[in-house]
Design an enzyme around this catalytic site. Structure first.
Site, PDB file in Angstrom:
ATOM      1  N   GLU A 225       0.854  -1.100   0.070  1.00  0.00           N
ATOM      2  CA  GLU A 225       0.199  -0.102  -0.123  1.00  0.00           C
ATOM      3  C   GLU A 225       0.975   1.333  -0.004  1.00  0.00           C
ATOM      4  O   GLU A 225       1.429   1.809   0.911  1.00  0.00           O
ATOM      5  CB  GLU A 225      -1.061   0.098   1.094  1.00  0.00           C
ATOM      6  CG  GLU A 225      -1.792  -1.197   1.439  1.00  0.00           C
ATOM      7  CD  GLU A 225      -3.073  -0.915   0.354  1.00  0.00           C
ATOM      8  OE1 GLU A 225      -3.355   0.148   0.055  1.00  0.00           O
ATOM      9  OE2 GLU A 225      -3.816  -1.845  -0.052  1.00  0.00           O
ATOM     10  N   CYS A 259      -2.267   9.422   2.293  1.00  0.00           N
ATOM     11  CA  CYS A 259      -1.715   8.810   1.149  1.00  0.00           C
ATOM     12  C   CYS A 259      -2.772   9.440  -0.247  1.00  0.00           C
ATOM     13  O   CYS A 259      -2.149   9.372  -1.099  1.00  0.00           O
ATOM     14  CB  CYS A 259      -1.599   7.502   1.332  1.00  0.00           C
ATOM     15  SG  CYS A 259      -2.918   6.561   1.985  1.00  0.00           S
TER      16      CYS A 259
HETATM   17  P1  NAD Z   1       7.639   5.217   7.763  1.00  0.00           P
HETATM   18  O1  NAD Z   1       8.734   6.150   7.832  1.00  0.00           O
HETATM   19  O2  NAD Z   1       6.540   5.114   9.115  1.00  0.00           O
HETATM   20  O3  NAD Z   1       7.470   3.622   7.208  1.00  0.00           O
HETATM   21  C1  NAD Z   1       6.776   2.817   7.170  1.00  0.00           C
HETATM   22  C2  NAD Z   1       7.399   1.504   7.949  1.00  0.00           C
HETATM   23  O4  NAD Z   1       8.502   0.980   6.961  1.00  0.00           O
HETATM   24  C3  NAD Z   1       7.783   1.537   9.060  1.00  0.00           C
HETATM   25  O5  NAD Z   1       7.123   0.712   9.959  1.00  0.00           O
HETATM   26  C4  NAD Z   1       9.150   1.588   8.996  1.00  0.00           C
HETATM   27  O6  NAD Z   1       9.843   0.974  10.276  1.00  0.00           O
HETATM   28  C5  NAD Z   1       9.437   0.794   7.924  1.00  0.00           C
HETATM   29  N1  NAD Z   1      10.855   1.043   7.067  1.00  0.00           N
HETATM   30  C6  NAD Z   1      11.522   2.152   7.032  1.00  0.00           C
HETATM   31  N2  NAD Z   1      12.531   1.972   6.248  1.00  0.00           N
HETATM   32  C7  NAD Z   1      12.739   0.661   6.284  1.00  0.00           C
HETATM   33  C8  NAD Z   1      13.776  -0.261   5.637  1.00  0.00           C
HETATM   34  N3  NAD Z   1      14.758   0.468   5.208  1.00  0.00           N
HETATM   35  N4  NAD Z   1      13.576  -1.672   5.552  1.00  0.00           N
HETATM   36  C9  NAD Z   1      12.433  -2.101   6.194  1.00  0.00           C
HETATM   37  N5  NAD Z   1      11.349  -1.289   6.658  1.00  0.00           N
HETATM   38  C10 NAD Z   1      11.724  -0.109   6.667  1.00  0.00           C
HETATM   39  O7  NAD Z   1       6.325   5.752   6.764  1.00  0.00           O
HETATM   40  P2  NAD Z   1       6.579   6.429   5.265  1.00  0.00           P
HETATM   41  O8  NAD Z   1       7.152   5.462   4.252  1.00  0.00           O
HETATM   42  O9  NAD Z   1       7.255   7.693   5.436  1.00  0.00           O
HETATM   43  O10 NAD Z   1       4.983   6.784   5.051  1.00  0.00           O
HETATM   44  C11 NAD Z   1       4.595   7.505   4.002  1.00  0.00           C
HETATM   45  C12 NAD Z   1       4.206   6.721   2.837  1.00  0.00           C
HETATM   46  O11 NAD Z   1       3.365   5.910   3.049  1.00  0.00           O
HETATM   47  C13 NAD Z   1       3.749   7.969   1.841  1.00  0.00           C
HETATM   48  O12 NAD Z   1       4.580   7.673   0.429  1.00  0.00           O
HETATM   49  C14 NAD Z   1       2.274   7.492   1.754  1.00  0.00           C
HETATM   50  O13 NAD Z   1       1.562   7.921   0.620  1.00  0.00           O
HETATM   51  C15 NAD Z   1       2.271   6.157   2.001  1.00  0.00           C
HETATM   52  N6  NAD Z   1       1.095   5.491   2.505  1.00  0.00           N
HETATM   53  C16 NAD Z   1       0.338   4.790   1.876  1.00  0.00           C
HETATM   54  C17 NAD Z   1      -0.945   4.321   2.315  1.00  0.00           C
HETATM   55  C18 NAD Z   1      -1.823   3.379   1.505  1.00  0.00           C
HETATM   56  O14 NAD Z   1      -2.715   3.098   2.193  1.00  0.00           O
HETATM   57  N7  NAD Z   1      -1.512   3.134   0.332  1.00  0.00           N
HETATM   58  C19 NAD Z   1      -1.294   4.842   3.597  1.00  0.00           C
HETATM   59  C20 NAD Z   1      -0.408   5.746   4.341  1.00  0.00           C
HETATM   60  C21 NAD Z   1       0.686   5.978   3.619  1.00  0.00           C
END
Ligand code: NAD
Length: 471
Positions: A225, A259
């Site tokens: 997602e 998102c």
């Molecule tokens: P975040 O930084 O919280 O990361 C998400 C998860 O990935 C965390 O649990 C984190 O620990 C893990 N993570 C981070 N780096 C990692 C790595 N190198 N290896 C393994 N796991 C790792 O959140 P984010 O990515 O900044 O979230 C924002 C993004 O998420 C935006 O692009 C947003 O559009 C997207 N998003 C999508 C949805 C959806 O439902 N499609 C919903 C919310 C957010």
């Protein structure tokens, strides 16, 4: 109380050495067979509902601490959303698990054929910080309803919510079936070395690629997602007052960190100036002359994102907003005009309270603009003309779409929620959450005794004639 971001308490990380044991425990619970039982599944859903009802204030406080989330937003998008989802899934579960009959062709007669849903096993759920409660709990609801055990890894960027999930979940659901791992990259990296039966990841596409590569080593299927730049088209024929309010709500909800927020607007030249004027008025009406004082306006999650967002404003024409206070993680609701397609703000998902409004000559131009870019998670079109609505839906591709509103499609439980192409793969919500975490096993059941000889050699002319007639 106004929703200024409070200092978040430190959440203790899970020791890396304990991670394999937690996954093994979740697997042992799955192998015990008890999670297949429908009564067990419903009891877990009840547990989730009770957990939220009995701790709503504490959950809302954690959300305020992590991302300055206003109370109404915490209720609508996180706690009540999750309760409604769990209640619906629980109510419908009996029907969803029932085997689905399909026609049995003559070659397989006598017999009966059906699709039987079975749990996948142990699933890993990795959640982000922007809706840190709902985006951990909603996939968990699907996983438990489908009879799986789960390891949940909430985001380290939202430590208060992660801590409350780690504290509450074991008290309300089967603690041998649901394990919470707290931590950041090292902990998640270690988790990904384990074999899971499904990985459900919500977050950005760069990490999505890391997840998929790690999953490939075990041939584990993934749901990703992800995000992207969700466009919003405003046609010349439009209920402008309503469109402006809906776009303002959808963009500045959760301080733009959604998102499916409209990332940018492509407004028809005939309504461009009026759109900007009305948008300023709507923002003033929503959040007052100083949004920093509004109880209904959120905050940017951390200093890194604050700096990133403020840098996007460099050299842009600001219609309103633009002020930032890094210590308070505050950025005023900001609207930009005459933005160039190659501007920094048009390259990456903004994920903050900044709305670029671009002028287009026609809906055709807007469609071309969108189709030259990555397929978005969501797409919005505001138009009173049915033909324009149809044209946009037919000529663009996006994970989902709402016509004459923003992101409301995700609150329709019958609709699958997910991306396409770079905005993700797989979908969930409501029945789709149950399906996401179920395997559809194909079953043909034949009587043990009746055995027409026609398919067995030797094939004489009579057999050949019948085979060719039947097949
Ligand atoms: P975040 O930084 O919280 O990361 C998400 C998860 O990935 C965390 O649990 C984190 O620990 C893990 N993570 C981070 N780096 C990692 C790595 N190198 N290896 C393994 N796991 C790792 O959140 P984010 O990515 O900044 O979230 C924002 C993004 O998420 C935006 O692009 C947003 O559009 C997207 N998003 C999508 C949805 C959806 O439902 N499609 C919903 C919310 C957010």
């Amino acid at each position: 109380m106004h929703a200024a971001k409070m200092e978040a308490p430190e959440a203790p990380y899970t020791p890396i050495a304990e991670i394999p044991g937690l996954v093994a425990a979740a697997r042992a619970t799955f192998e015990s067979g008890r999670t297949r039982d429908l009564a067990w599944r419903k009891a877990q859903l009840d547990g989730v509902i009770r957990m939220i009802r009995e701790n709503m204030d504490a959950i809302h406080a954690a959300l305020a601490a992590d991302v300055g989330k206003p109370d109404v937003e915490a209720y609508t998008a996180e706690t009540s959303f999750s309760i409604n989802d769990a209640e619906l899934v629980k109510k419908k579960l009996d029907g969803w698990v029932r085997p689905q009959r399909v026609r049995t062709p003559i070659i397989s007669q006598p017999g009966s054929s059906y699709v039987q849903r079975e749990p996948l096993g142990v699933v890993l759920i990795i959640a982000p910080w922007n809706y840190p409660f709902q985006l951990a709990v909603a996939p968990l609801i699907g996983a438990l309803a489908a009879g799986n055990t789960a390891v949940v890894k909430p985001s380290e960027v939202s430590p208060a919510t992660s801590a409350i999930l780690a504290r509450l979940l074991p008290r309300y659901v089967d603690q041998d079936a649901v394990k919470v791992v707290l931590g950041g990259v090292p902990e998640t990296t270690r988790l990904l070395e384990e074999r899971f039966d499904h990985i459900f990841y919500t977050g950005n596409g760069a990490v999505g690629r890391i997840i998929m590569a790690a999953a490939a080593k075990h041939l584990t299927p993934v749901t990703l997602e992800l995000g992207g730049k969700s466009p919003c088209i405003v046609d010349s024929e439009v209920e402008l007052d309503v469109a402006v309010k809906r776009i303002a709500l959808g963009k500045f909800y959760n301080c733009g960190q959604t998102c499916v927020a409209p990332d940018y607007v492509l407004a028809h030249k005939d309504v461009y100036e009026a759109f900007l004027t009305k948008l300023q008025a709507a923002l003033r009406e929503f959040f007052g002359p100083d949004a920093a004082k509004s109880p209904d306006y959120g905050r940017v999650v951390n200093a890194r994102h604050h700096k990133r967002l403020m840098a996007l404003l460099q050299g842009e024409k600001i219609v309103c907003g633009g002020e930032g206070d890094e210590a308070a993680r505050y950025i005023a609701p900001t609207v930009l005009r005459d933005v160039e397609p190659d501007a920094a703000v048009m390259q990456e998902e903004i994920f903050g309270p900044i709305l670029p409004v671009l002028k287009v000559e026609s809906v055709d131009e807007a469609i071309r603009f969108i189709n030259r870019r990555d397929k978005p998670l969501a797409l919005y079109v505001f138009s009173t003309r049915r033909a324009v609505q149809e044209q946009v839906l037919a000529e663009t591709s996006s994970g989902g779409a709402t016509v004459n509103h923003v992101w409301m499609h995700l609150a329709v439980p019958g609709l699958p929620f997910g991306g396409v192409g770079p905005s993700g793969m797989g979908a969930y919500h409501g029945r789709h959450s149950f399906e996401c975490f179920s395997h559809r096993k194909a079953v043909l059941r034949k009587p043990a005794g009746m055995d027409p000889p026609i398919l067995y050699p030797p094939y004489d002319d009579t057999k050949k004639k019948w085979i060719k007639r039947i097949l």
